[in-house]
Motif scaffolding. Sequence first.
Motif, short mmCIF file in Angstrom:
data_model
loop_
_atom_site.label_atom_id
_atom_site.label_comp_id
_atom_site.label_asym_id
_atom_site.label_seq_id
_atom_site.Cartn_x
_atom_site.Cartn_y
_atom_site.Cartn_z
N GLU A 138 9.68 -3.80 -27.61
CA GLU A 138 10.69 -2.74 -27.76
C GLU A 138 10.93 -2.40 -29.23
O GLU A 138 11.18 -1.26 -29.57
N LYS A 139 10.86 -3.39 -30.10
CA LYS A 139 11.20 -3.22 -31.51
C LYS A 139 10.16 -2.43 -32.32
O LYS A 139 10.52 -1.67 -33.21
N TYR A 140 8.89 -2.60 -32.01
CA TYR A 140 7.82 -1.98 -32.80
C TYR A 140 7.28 -0.72 -32.15
O TYR A 140 7.33 -0.55 -30.94
N GLU A 141 6.71 0.18 -32.96
CA GLU A 141 6.19 1.47 -32.50
C GLU A 141 4.79 1.36 -31.91
O GLU A 141 4.43 2.14 -31.02
N ILE A 142 3.98 0.43 -32.41
CA ILE A 142 2.59 0.29 -31.98
C ILE A 142 2.33 -1.18 -31.66
O ILE A 142 2.59 -2.05 -32.49
#
Length: 131
Positions: free
Chosen positions: A36-40
């Motif tokens: 959930e925290k990171y974009e990729i």
Amino acid sequence: MKYFLSLYILLLGAPAIGCIAEPSSTIALEPKKFLEKYEIVFFGKIISFEEVGEDHQIVTFEVQKSFKGPPEDYFMVENKITSTCSGWIDQRISHYYVFGNDSGSPKVIQISNFSSFVPAPMAKEYGMELQ
């Protein structure tokens, strides 16, 4: 006087404090939180490895499974060692789960301040699962 001396000793020791837990194991224990925290987020195989300096790596991964972000066949990962929670990608380990953010350049993601990657053997050891 004792109060100030204690405060001085406490503040002097503060910079020496590192990560409480090793970042890769933290991610392996709670992968959904980091998803959930990171974009990729992807699982990939190292196809090229370059140490730019003593605190900077550029590692290219062939994406074998994408969990989040644009569907690319590869990503270049900029790993800048900027804190005690940063760590090195070990080229002797071929496969990693990588959690990163868009750098603004196509197919380049950036990780820094926190080693947001998990070596495949550690992921297996911890029973890490992503969907």
